[in-house]
Structures are given as C-alpha cells and as structure tokens.
Design a protein around this motif. Sequence first.
Motif, PDB file in Angstrom:
ATOM      1  N   LYS A 188     -13.323  23.276  49.226  1.00  0.00           N
ATOM      2  CA  LYS A 188     -12.519  23.865  48.925  1.00  0.00           C
ATOM      3  C   LYS A 188     -12.374  25.438  49.853  1.00  0.00           C
ATOM      4  N   ARG A 189     -11.370  26.149  50.178  1.00  0.00           N
ATOM      5  CA  ARG A 189     -10.625  26.600  51.065  1.00  0.00           C
ATOM      6  C   ARG A 189     -11.336  28.325  50.763  1.00  0.00           C
ATOM      7  N   SER A 190     -12.562  28.922  51.261  1.00  0.00           N
ATOM      8  CA  SER A 190     -13.334  29.737  52.000  1.00  0.00           C
ATOM      9  C   SER A 190     -12.512  31.032  53.027  1.00  0.00           C
TER      10      SER A 190
ATOM     11  N   SER B 274     -15.383  26.073  55.647  1.00  0.00           N
ATOM     12  CA  SER B 274     -15.944  25.634  54.226  1.00  0.00           C
ATOM     13  C   SER B 274     -17.014  26.837  53.837  1.00  0.00           C
ATOM     14  N   TYR B 275     -17.396  26.741  52.450  1.00  0.00           N
ATOM     15  CA  TYR B 275     -18.843  27.414  51.671  1.00  0.00           C
ATOM     16  C   TYR B 275     -19.365  25.744  52.121  1.00  0.00           C
TER      17      TYR B 275
ATOM     18  N   LEU C  24      -7.604  23.798  50.265  1.00  0.00           N
ATOM     19  CA  LEU C  24      -8.175  22.936  51.127  1.00  0.00           C
ATOM     20  C   LEU C  24      -8.493  23.183  52.526  1.00  0.00           C
ATOM     21  N   ILE C  25      -9.076  22.862  53.172  1.00  0.00           N
ATOM     22  CA  ILE C  25      -9.706  22.702  54.275  1.00  0.00           C
ATOM     23  C   ILE C  25     -10.058  21.881  54.719  1.00  0.00           C
ATOM     24  N   ARG C  26     -10.343  21.360  55.768  1.00  0.00           N
ATOM     25  CA  ARG C  26     -10.709  19.734  56.834  1.00  0.00           C
ATOM     26  C   ARG C  26     -12.120  20.125  56.624  1.00  0.00           C
ATOM     27  N   VAL C  27     -13.629  19.835  57.029  1.00  0.00           N
ATOM     28  CA  VAL C  27     -14.794  20.006  57.249  1.00  0.00           C
ATOM     29  C   VAL C  27     -14.815  18.634  58.371  1.00  0.00           C
ATOM     30  N   SER C  28     -15.263  19.266  59.875  1.00  0.00           N
ATOM     31  CA  SER C  28     -15.592  18.674  60.375  1.00  0.00           C
ATOM     32  C   SER C  28     -16.469  18.096  61.523  1.00  0.00           C
ATOM     33  N   SER C  29     -18.106  18.076  61.395  1.00  0.00           N
ATOM     34  CA  SER C  29     -19.057  18.653  62.384  1.00  0.00           C
ATOM     35  C   SER C  29     -18.984  17.529  64.064  1.00  0.00           C
ATOM     36  N   LYS C  30     -17.592  17.594  64.615  1.00  0.00           N
ATOM     37  CA  LYS C  30     -17.159  16.485  65.720  1.00  0.00           C
ATOM     38  C   LYS C  30     -17.559  17.831  66.857  1.00  0.00           C
ATOM     39  N   SER C  31     -17.542  16.843  67.704  1.00  0.00           N
ATOM     40  CA  SER C  31     -17.442  18.389  68.877  1.00  0.00           C
ATOM     41  C   SER C  31     -16.076  18.307  69.624  1.00  0.00           C
TER      42      SER C  31
END
Length: 240
Positions: A145-147, A201-202, A121-128
């Motif tokens: 899911k981690r790519s 993250s794909y 797993l990988i964390r997804v964040s669109s934060k600055s």
Amino acid sequence: MQNSWFKLIFLISLVFLSCKKNSENNSSVTLNAIVVDYATRQPIPGLTIHIVSGGFRLHFFSDPWDIRFADTITTSIPAINYITDDSITTNGLGHFSAQFTPQFLEGMYTFPRFFTKVDTLIRVSSKSPLWGSDDTNTDTVYLDKRSLLVINMQKLSPVFSNDTVFQNVTFLDAQFSPQYSIPSLKGQIGLANRTITNEFSYTFFKKADIEWRYYRNGLQKSHRDTVVLHQGVNNINITF
C-alpha cells in the motif's frame, strides 16, 4: 602502413558491433514472475503489470549535494517517456509471463522494468540502484500500500530570484538502516512555497532522514532531522 592497420581494425570493430547489435535486437527473452503483497506475502491475482523498456542511465557521484544532479520536480518518480510499454494481467496465482526484446538505442541497451499504475500501490525493492532498473531476472515483484511523505517548504522572508532551497530524503528500514538509494535532491528556485511529495512503503520504511539547505549567494541556512513515519499521509512543514 599504420593507416592501413587502423582502417582494418576499424572495419573489424564495425562488423563486430553490428553483429552484436543485430543479435541482441533479435534475441527475445521470456520474463516470468509472480506479484506478491509485501505485507502478507500473498499473491495478487488479476493485477495489470506494465513492462516498460528504457536505457535507465546511472549517475555516479561522491557528493550527494552536488546540485548538478538536483532537480525541481515535486514527486518521487519523474515522468519518463519509455521506449515501449506493454501490459499484462496476473493470473489467479499472481503469475505473469511475457516476451521482451532488448534493443540497442542511443549507445545503450534497453532493459525491462516492472511496475503498476494502480495509485494505491507502490513497488517495494531493496535492490541496489546498480541493478534496480533491470528486471530481466526478477522472479518476484513485491507491492505494498502506498504511503506519502509530503514536505511543505515555505520562505517567511521576502523571496529573491536567486533563492535556492534543496531537500534530500533518505528512507530508513525497520532496522533504521539507510537503504541503497541514490539521494534525490528536490527543491525550489525563486519561490516562496513548494510542496514535495515522496511515495514510500510503510511496511518497509519506518523513518525518514530529512535534510534541507537554503542558498543565496552561498549557504544561508540548513537543518537535518529524522522523523518517525506512519501509514497514510505524513505532512512535514519546513520554514526558513
């Protein structure tokens, strides 16, 4: 008289800072959040979340290729010795709650940061990046899911001790727009081969802008290309 005023102001400042530090150190905050699968938007129950604290110093610069901000690590996330590392498991609805106490250390305040140590797993964040290291007010933690984007760099000609090759990756989202992320220069110095692994993250990222530059007593070669990503392992070979 001037020295007396200076001493008075200095003493008042010390008292103010001391009170502020003590109040910050003793002011515990409650962190509440839900962990969600980024692709399905469904809660993730029974997952161990780590709540770490650190200063998370920021670098501001105008030239992303300034080698003063470069490193030679070979993974996306460098090893960091966090000040604290507490873990908690999400409940049946994906929620978790924990206490966090800020500290004032080495001239800065510590902030909480959420992440998982599950390799898939990988964390997804669109934060600055200005806010990406502080999870004090985060209410939703997205995981995917981690790519992997694996970049294999190889020098075909003889290697010199002052050979320096840096590559920079900017991931692009579904609209092929660059994300707000500080460029991360990684590379090799005096080596013939180097493999660099970037996690992503794909679901969130669909392309990657890859640029590399080779130096030896000045810039010798460079190249930039945009590649389409797929889920899983993406291998890119760079020869120079």
